[in-house]
Design a protein around this motif. Structure first.
Motif, PDB file in Angstrom:
ATOM      1  N   PHE A  87      39.840  56.707  45.756  1.00 15.53           N
ATOM      2  CA  PHE A  87      39.101  55.620  46.417  1.00 15.53           C
ATOM      3  C   PHE A  87      40.398  54.631  46.596  1.00 15.53           C
ATOM      4  O   PHE A  87      42.357  54.775  45.658  1.00 15.53           O
ATOM      5  CB  PHE A  87      38.133  53.884  45.459  1.00 15.53           C
ATOM      6  N   THR A  88      40.999  53.446  47.356  1.00 16.44           N
ATOM      7  CA  THR A  88      41.748  53.303  47.894  1.00 16.44           C
ATOM      8  C   THR A  88      42.555  52.040  46.779  1.00 16.44           C
ATOM      9  O   THR A  88      43.614  51.204  47.237  1.00 16.44           O
ATOM     10  CB  THR A  88      41.553  52.037  49.268  1.00 16.44           C
ATOM     11  N   GLN A  89      41.138  51.027  46.099  1.00 16.59           N
ATOM     12  CA  GLN A  89      41.788  50.233  44.953  1.00 16.59           C
ATOM     13  C   GLN A  89      40.460  50.494  44.118  1.00 16.59           C
ATOM     14  O   GLN A  89      39.745  51.067  44.136  1.00 16.59           O
ATOM     15  CB  GLN A  89      41.786  48.730  45.486  1.00 16.59           C
ATOM     16  N   GLY A  90      41.074  49.469  43.128  1.00 13.98           N
ATOM     17  CA  GLY A  90      39.909  49.270  41.611  1.00 13.98           C
ATOM     18  C   GLY A  90      38.631  48.603  42.736  1.00 13.98           C
ATOM     19  O   GLY A  90      38.977  48.048  43.326  1.00 13.98           O
ATOM     20  N   PRO A  91      37.883  48.383  41.733  1.00 16.53           N
ATOM     21  CA  PRO A  91      36.182  48.174  42.513  1.00 16.53           C
ATOM     22  C   PRO A  91      36.335  46.383  42.831  1.00 16.53           C
ATOM     23  O   PRO A  91      36.803  45.517  43.547  1.00 16.53           O
ATOM     24  CB  PRO A  91      34.969  48.264  40.968  1.00 16.53           C
ATOM     25  N   LEU A  92      36.825  45.972  41.549  1.00 18.78           N
ATOM     26  CA  LEU A  92      37.255  44.484  41.114  1.00 18.78           C
ATOM     27  C   LEU A  92      38.102  44.404  42.430  1.00 18.78           C
ATOM     28  O   LEU A  92      37.840  43.085  42.589  1.00 18.78           O
ATOM     29  CB  LEU A  92      37.327  43.479  40.214  1.00 18.78           C
ATOM     30  N   GLU A  93      39.801  44.825  42.555  1.00 23.28           N
ATOM     31  CA  GLU A  93      40.704  44.105  42.984  1.00 23.28           C
ATOM     32  C   GLU A  93      40.033  44.297  44.499  1.00 23.28           C
ATOM     33  O   GLU A  93      40.351  43.529  45.913  1.00 23.28           O
ATOM     34  CB  GLU A  93      41.389  45.318  43.397  1.00 23.28           C
ATOM     35  N   TRP A  94      38.605  45.398  45.111  1.00 24.46           N
ATOM     36  CA  TRP A  94      37.899  45.519  46.359  1.00 24.46           C
ATOM     37  C   TRP A  94      37.213  44.392  46.700  1.00 24.46           C
ATOM     38  O   TRP A  94      37.509  43.395  48.220  1.00 24.46           O
ATOM     39  CB  TRP A  94      36.601  46.438  46.338  1.00 24.46           C
ATOM     40  N   LEU A  95      36.678  43.671  45.330  1.00 30.92           N
ATOM     41  CA  LEU A  95      36.351  42.396  45.500  1.00 30.92           C
ATOM     42  C   LEU A  95      36.608  41.656  45.424  1.00 30.92           C
ATOM     43  O   LEU A  95      36.419  40.766  46.649  1.00 30.92           O
ATOM     44  CB  LEU A  95      34.953  42.321  44.892  1.00 30.92           C
ATOM     45  N   TRP A  96      37.857  41.207  45.239  1.00 30.43           N
ATOM     46  CA  TRP A  96      38.450  40.163  45.327  1.00 30.43           C
ATOM     47  C   TRP A  96      39.368  39.898  46.786  1.00 30.43           C
ATOM     48  O   TRP A  96      39.502  38.826  47.337  1.00 30.43           O
ATOM     49  CB  TRP A  96      39.683  40.743  44.335  1.00 30.43           C
ATOM     50  N   ARG A  97      39.868  41.345  47.675  1.00 28.39           N
ATOM     51  CA  ARG A  97      40.555  40.990  49.046  1.00 28.39           C
ATOM     52  C   ARG A  97      39.080  41.110  50.292  1.00 28.39           C
ATOM     53  O   ARG A  97      40.079  40.148  50.841  1.00 28.39           O
ATOM     54  CB  ARG A  97      41.243  42.672  49.254  1.00 28.39           C
ATOM     55  N   TRP A  98      38.299  41.425  49.533  1.00 26.17           N
ATOM     56  CA  TRP A  98      36.842  40.746  50.445  1.00 26.17           C
ATOM     57  C   TRP A  98      36.926  39.386  50.299  1.00 26.17           C
ATOM     58  O   TRP A  98      37.121  39.122  51.478  1.00 26.17           O
ATOM     59  CB  TRP A  98      35.339  41.491  50.204  1.00 26.17           C
ATOM     60  N   GLN A  99      37.150  38.977  49.679  1.00 29.49           N
ATOM     61  CA  GLN A  99      37.342  37.455  49.206  1.00 29.49           C
ATOM     62  C   GLN A  99      37.462  36.768  50.097  1.00 29.49           C
ATOM     63  O   GLN A  99      37.678  35.727  50.572  1.00 29.49           O
ATOM     64  CB  GLN A  99      36.061  37.207  47.984  1.00 29.49           C
ATOM     65  N   MET A 100      38.903  37.545  49.722  1.00 29.29           N
ATOM     66  CA  MET A 100      40.617  36.780  50.342  1.00 29.29           C
ATOM     67  C   MET A 100      41.149  36.887  51.977  1.00 29.29           C
ATOM     68  O   MET A 100      40.699  35.666  52.470  1.00 29.29           O
ATOM     69  CB  MET A 100      41.543  37.506  49.330  1.00 29.29           C
ATOM     70  N   LYS A 101      40.395  37.939  52.437  1.00 29.57           N
ATOM     71  CA  LYS A 101      40.588  38.084  53.497  1.00 29.57           C
ATOM     72  C   LYS A 101      39.451  38.105  54.525  1.00 29.57           C
ATOM     73  O   LYS A 101      38.947  37.872  55.579  1.00 29.57           O
ATOM     74  CB  LYS A 101      40.691  39.563  54.227  1.00 29.57           C
ATOM     75  N   ARG A 102      37.812  37.470  53.698  1.00 29.29           N
ATOM     76  CA  ARG A 102      36.219  37.441  54.869  1.00 29.29           C
ATOM     77  C   ARG A 102      36.504  38.723  55.313  1.00 29.29           C
ATOM     78  O   ARG A 102      35.708  39.259  56.435  1.00 29.29           O
ATOM     79  CB  ARG A 102      37.074  36.125  55.019  1.00 29.29           C
TER      80      ARG A 102
END
Length: 393
Positions: free
Chosen positions: A366-381
């Protein structure tokens, strides 16, 4: 210099190193060792090693690795702000609000000793320092530590020395038993009260000001690109390493070893409590960055082993809480207050090695950790790609 979007492996490795140090301290509360009497501790296997281990943890680890983690948080803030082209302040605010939500959930459902909520709140103020130069950032950090020291010195005269301490202690006494023998719902209820206890303790010791100071030091380091191997500033790193390790260790040792109650003890305790954590944190960071500028096999192997754990720092930090409550709390593993500090250090080392392996394997898929992925999703919408493909964009 690192190009836009490029990760700095030395910075990731430092985060991994910080995560390990945080585990060495947090394990003492998760396991229940920090809450039991001396007599109970002495009955545990390998307890004869506990006193020297506890002393050196107090000198070299306690508060130092949280300070290093805070330093790296400030570094990441400035690095990301320089990469975001449009509305960097708005992006940062969304990032901090997301972290605040994650931290609140972590505090309630897993660990009331969570640090992410404090990061989310204090991080909101970092947006004001977006265009500040490195010397000014460092000076503001020093000023905050001086304000902290002066406020703590005069706290007894102002009647603030025991602010909330009675309530904090009562909340601990009332709710820690739920961790050793309660159901998960009882643990969640206890966590809510323990979170209040932790909040009162941090306010009493002015932890928000200390965290903000480390944020600013980290932002100043990012302005100078100190984590990048080709950035220069070798002399500055050497000075920081020497001063941080020598002075920081001396202050920490004096604080721990000086037992006689006196004016000298109060002065040393204040200087050690306020000055030793940031000095040692910066010293650790400078030493490792200097070492990782080399290209030897051992240098590269250590850096490469720690970097995946640091790239998934958010996931690994919360994973430590989840695993520990499953192992130690009464509702599942039921090992609460059953291991000596020496045994806990061994457990922590093995656990962290498992985290390094897990992180390396995960990031191959995977490209990043699962929580990092969720956090980035929230940041970038916008949902980022998670599954790694043969072609990396």
């Amino acid at each position: 210099m690192a190009s836009k979007g490029e990760r700095i492996d030395g910075l990731d490795a430092l985060r991994g190193f910080a995560i390990f140090g945080i585990l060495l301290i947090n394990i003492q509360v998760f396991s229940g060792w920090g809450f039991v009497s001396a007599d109970t501790r002495q009955a545990l296997t390998w307890s004869e090693w506990d006193e020297p281990i506890a002393t050196w943890l107090d000198i070299l680890v306690r508060a130092k690795f949280y300070s290093l983690f805070s330093l790296l948080f400030g570094y990441s803030f400035m690095m990301l702000a320089q990469r975001v082209q449009q509305s960097p302040v708005r992006y940062h605010l969304r990032r901090m609000l997301g972290l605040l939500v994650i931290g609140t959930a972590h505090s309630l459902f897993l660990s009331p000793w969570d640090i992410l909520m404090l990061y989310g709140v204090m991080g909101l103020f970092l947006g004001a320092f977006l265009n500040v130069r490195a010397p000014t950032l460092a000076a503001c950090g020093v000023a905050l530590l001086i304000v902290t020291a002066v406020a703590l010195w005069f706290a007894p005269q102002l009647g603030l020395a025991d602010l909330g301490s009675g309530t904090s202690l009562r909340l601990l006494q009332d709710n820690v038993p739920a961790l050793s023998g309660g159901s998960y719902l009882e643990v969640v209820e206890a966590n809510a009260y323990l979170s209040v206890s932790v909040f009162l303790d941090r306010i009493e010791h002015l932890r928000p000001l200390r965290v903000m100071a480390m944020f600013l030091f980290g932002a100043a380091a990012a302005r100078l690109h100190l984590a990048e191997r080709n950035s220069g500033h070798v002399r500055l790193l050497i000075v920081v390493a020497l001063v941080g390790l020598v002075v920081g260790t001396a202050l920490a040792m004096a604080e721990v070893k000086l037992g006689e109650e006196s004016l000298a003890h109060r002065v040393v305790s204040l200087l050690g409590g306020v000055g030793a954590p940031p000095l040692l944190a910066m010293g650790y960071g400078a030493v490792l960055l200097l070492w990782w500028r080399g290209r030897g096999r051992l240098t590269g192997a250590v850096r490469s082993a720690l970097a995946p754990t640091g790239r998934m720092a958010l996931t690994n930090y919360i994973l430590q809480s989840a695993v520990c409550i499953c192992v130690f709390y009464g509702m599942w593993g039921d090992r609460f207050a059953s291991l000596s500090l020496a045994a806990l250090m061994l457990y922590s080392t093995v656990f962290f090695m498992a985290q390094m392996i897990f992180s390396a394997v995960w990031l191959r898929l995977f490209t990043q950790g699962p929580l990092e992925w969720l956090w980035r999703w929230q940041m970038k919408r916008k949902r980022p790609r998670l599954l790694r493909t043969s072609t990396v964009t």
